[in-house]
Enzyme design. Structure first.
Site, PDB file in Angstrom:
ATOM      1  N   ASP A 199     -13.355   8.289 -50.620  1.00 54.28           N
ATOM      2  CA  ASP A 199     -14.730   7.193 -51.111  1.00 54.28           C
ATOM      3  C   ASP A 199     -14.631   7.443 -52.712  1.00 54.28           C
ATOM      4  O   ASP A 199     -13.995   8.434 -53.396  1.00 54.28           O
ATOM      5  CB  ASP A 199     -15.645   7.379 -50.417  1.00 54.28           C
ATOM      6  CG  ASP A 199     -16.572   5.934 -50.320  1.00 54.28           C
ATOM      7  OD1 ASP A 199     -16.455   5.342 -51.311  1.00 54.28           O
ATOM      8  OD2 ASP A 199     -16.952   5.739 -49.173  1.00 54.28           O
ATOM      9  N   ARG A 204      -4.873  18.703 -26.413  1.00 51.97           N
ATOM     10  CA  ARG A 204      -4.547  18.535 -25.233  1.00 51.97           C
ATOM     11  C   ARG A 204      -3.959  19.797 -24.224  1.00 51.97           C
ATOM     12  O   ARG A 204      -4.282  19.644 -23.090  1.00 51.97           O
ATOM     13  CB  ARG A 204      -3.538  17.433 -25.031  1.00 51.97           C
ATOM     14  CG  ARG A 204      -4.381  15.870 -25.272  1.00 51.97           C
ATOM     15  CD  ARG A 204      -3.570  14.827 -25.724  1.00 51.97           C
ATOM     16  NE  ARG A 204      -3.029  15.059 -26.955  1.00 51.97           N
ATOM     17  CZ  ARG A 204      -2.150  14.019 -27.517  1.00 51.97           C
ATOM     18  NH1 ARG A 204      -1.657  12.990 -26.861  1.00 51.97           N
ATOM     19  NH2 ARG A 204      -1.624  14.340 -28.854  1.00 51.97           N
TER      20      ARG A 204
HETATM   21  O1  C5P Z   1      -3.846  17.149 -28.549  1.00 57.86           O
HETATM   22  P1  C5P Z   1      -3.226  17.512 -29.730  1.00 57.86           P
HETATM   23  O2  C5P Z   1      -2.847  18.914 -29.687  1.00 57.86           O
HETATM   24  O3  C5P Z   1      -2.146  16.706 -29.999  1.00 57.86           O
HETATM   25  O4  C5P Z   1      -4.125  17.210 -30.924  1.00 57.86           O
HETATM   26  C1  C5P Z   1      -3.978  17.388 -31.995  1.00 57.86           C
HETATM   27  C2  C5P Z   1      -5.460  17.019 -33.219  1.00 57.86           C
HETATM   28  O5  C5P Z   1      -4.739  17.094 -34.497  1.00 57.86           O
HETATM   29  C3  C5P Z   1      -5.897  15.799 -32.800  1.00 57.86           C
HETATM   30  O6  C5P Z   1      -7.369  15.884 -33.019  1.00 57.86           O
HETATM   31  C4  C5P Z   1      -5.332  14.875 -33.981  1.00 57.86           C
HETATM   32  O7  C5P Z   1      -6.182  13.771 -34.400  1.00 57.86           O
HETATM   33  C5  C5P Z   1      -5.066  16.028 -35.164  1.00 57.86           C
HETATM   34  N1  C5P Z   1      -4.051  15.617 -36.239  1.00 57.86           N
HETATM   35  C6  C5P Z   1      -2.917  15.443 -35.800  1.00 57.86           C
HETATM   36  N2  C5P Z   1      -1.797  15.004 -36.629  1.00 57.86           N
HETATM   37  C7  C5P Z   1      -2.482  14.927 -38.004  1.00 57.86           C
HETATM   38  C8  C5P Z   1      -3.572  15.130 -38.178  1.00 57.86           C
HETATM   39  C9  C5P Z   1      -4.619  15.569 -37.254  1.00 57.86           C
HETATM   40  O8  C5P Z   1      -2.460  15.524 -34.547  1.00 57.86           O
HETATM   41  N3  C5P Z   1      -1.427  14.765 -38.849  1.00 57.86           N
END
Ligand code: C5P
Length: 226
Positions: free
Chosen positions: A62, A206
């Site tokens: 922003d 996850r």
């Molecule tokens: O469940 P998982 O291990 O895939 O979660 C990854 C986390 O990292 C989520 O909160 C997702 O929004 C975040 N994230 C991502 N990729 C990015 C930036 C953030 O997966 N480039």
């Protein structure tokens, strides 16, 4: 030692706290826009009250004054890490850094992993962009402005580490053990790979959230990253 950051991507604060009750060794947690919008600052205070290090991942972009105000509010909540979009430019980043002071580490999001070369080029009015070079270009701007580090995939981490040296934090999501399913992630890495590429903080969602024994899975990630 690299930190394991549990991404609290759960529908409610109550569910997130129940999960944390089952993982007493957790030290870092990430709160994103969904949980923050639903639960608000009281939820952050609850996490801080449990002695957790809170990473507030709201990806601010922003005008400098507004971002500085948001950073100040996060600092008042005792959040220890937060994200800003590096595309906000050097003035916005510097204003954010000044507002964060010593207590709040700001890390930059460069090119969203949902972009491909053509889509990113279209968004910024250019021909398809070399995304690896663009990530590095923005990473340099971020560090020049005083950010503590960057968020990136494991694939980008090595280049950023080589380009920027040993100091910046590198926060890497998309971490999976070989037994985990990728889910919707396309650029995944094991904890060992990410650390080898220079990651200092591994964001895991996850694999821990959906585990029948989340504490055991958390410990596995921690051991693999050590
Ligand atoms: O469940 P998982 O291990 O895939 O979660 C990854 C986390 O990292 C989520 O909160 C997702 O929004 C975040 N994230 C991502 N990729 C990015 C930036 C953030 O997966 N480039």
């Amino acid at each position: 030692m690299p930190e394991i950051v549990i991404a609290l991507d759960l529908p409610s604060g109550a569910e997130a706290l129940r999960l944390l009750d089952r993982v007493p060794e957790a030290t870092w947690v990430k709160v994103g826009p969904i949980l923050m919008t639903r639960e608000g600052p009281a939820f952050i205070r609850e996490l801080v009250g449990r002695q957790l290090q809170v990473f507030l991942d709201l990806k601010w972009h922003d005008i400098p004054n507004t971002v500085a105000g948001a950073v100040e509010a996060a600092r008042e909540l005792a959040v220890v890490m937060a994200t800003v979009h590096t595309l906000g430019g050097e003035k916005m980043l510097s204003a954010a850094v000044s507002a964060g002071g010593f207590g709040l580490a700001l890390v930059g999001v460069t090119v969203l992993t949902s972009h491909d070369a053509a889509g990113y080029g279209a968004a910024v009015g250019r021909a398809p962009v070399d995304l690896a070079a663009e990530v590095e270009r923005q990473a340099e701007i971020a560090i020049r402005a005083g950010l503590r580090g960057l968020v990136c995939s494991s694939g980008e981490a090595g280049r950023i580490r080589r380009r920027l040296g040993p100091d910046p934090w590198i926060v890497v999501p998309g971490i999976r053990r070989s037994v985990d399913s990728a889910g919707d992630q396309t650029r995944i890495a094991t904890p060992e790979q990410a650390v080898r590429e220079g990651a200092t903080h591994l964001v895991v969602g996850r694999p821990v959230l959906n585990a029948s024994d989340p504490a055991a899975v958390f410990r596995e990630f921690r051991a693999a990253a050590a």
